[in-house]
Design an enzyme around this catalytic site. Sequence first.
Site: not given
Ligand SMILES: NC(=O)c1ccc[n+]([C@@H]2O[C@H](COP(=O)([O-])OP(=O)(O)OC[C@H]3O[C@@H](n4cnc5c(N)ncnc54)[C@H](O)[C@@H]3O)[C@@H](O)[C@H]2O)c1
Length: 265
Positions: A205, A170, A39-40, A78
């Site tokens: 997300t 986390y 999502g982000i 990966d």
């Molecule tokens: N969504 C929230 O509330 C939130 C809050 C704080 C921080 N974050 C951080 O923002 C970042 C993005 O999160 P998001 O909300 O977009 O999550 P998301 O789950 O939508 O996206 C995360 C992406 O990482 C990819 N991924 C996971 N393992 C992987 C690997 N081994 N190799 C390659 N790709 C891999 C997944 O396929 C996914 O597309 C993360 O670091 C998350 O911790 C998110």
Amino acid sequence: MDLVSSSVAGRSFPAPANGPAADWLGLSGRKVLVAGAGGIGSAVALAFAEAGAAVVTADRDPARLARLGAELKTLEADLATAEGCEDLVAAAAGTLGGLDILIHAVGINHRVPLLDTADEDWDAILAVNLTSAFRLGRAAGRLMVAAGYGRQVYFSSVSGLLAHPDHGPYAASKGGLNQLLRVMAREWAASGVTANAVAPGYTDTDLTSAHLNRPGVRDHYTAQVPAGRLGSVADLTGPALFLASDRAAFITGQVLYTDGGRTLV
Ligand SMILES: NC(=O)c1ccc[n+]([C@@H]2O[C@H](COP(=O)([O-])OP(=O)(O)OC[C@H]3O[C@@H](n4cnc5c(N)ncnc54)[C@H](O)[C@@H]3O)[C@@H](O)[C@H]2O)c1
């Protein structure tokens, strides 16, 4: 990303006379690797493309990359492996003809109490959330330090500061990330390379939606945010692009909480 005009509480603010064509952030033509097409990451990649940057987006999930559309360059990788991180930076720099900006937006979570946390979960979360930041940042840092320019922006979290229950690995990964980027920032500052983080609160997300949609959970978290709502991915693109821009040249080693005030209470 709409740089043309904005509105707050129903009031509209016209765009400045020179408008987006002025490229206020100076991102046009910048070479950007976005690691993570969730999502982000997707929202940030699209915002960079809209700002005129050349973008490569990477993820392990081809379905997420496909959602970005044919006009964005994508690479499958990966990032839980050393080879995946090293090869990705080399491939992205090869495709783009260099690398100016690295965005780290991969992350996983598994919400269970510490006493029930398996070794495998600890290892998996640390590998994706923290070790990939070290490996991608180091590989990109080598190129950027040699070039004398670079911007690295990591997605941290309010969990790097607050002690959310059921977030042991986390929270440790995000706290570790915050400290890692401070050392990156210090070591690379004289080479024109900055390292910063955007730290969101709960944002809808794939990472959070199943949890947020459980009965009462969304209301519970919303009540903890002084702004009175959870964040959206659109709240995060501006801070990420700013920290990646020439406007933020003198900001390094910082964690920008983008959380509607969540960490104030
Ligand atoms: N969504 C929230 O509330 C939130 C809050 C704080 C921080 N974050 C951080 O923002 C970042 C993005 O999160 P998001 O909300 O977009 O999550 P998301 O789950 O939508 O996206 C995360 C992406 O990482 C990819 N991924 C996971 N393992 C992987 C690997 N081994 N190799 C390659 N790709 C891999 C997944 O396929 C996914 O597309 C993360 O670091 C998350 O911790 C998110």
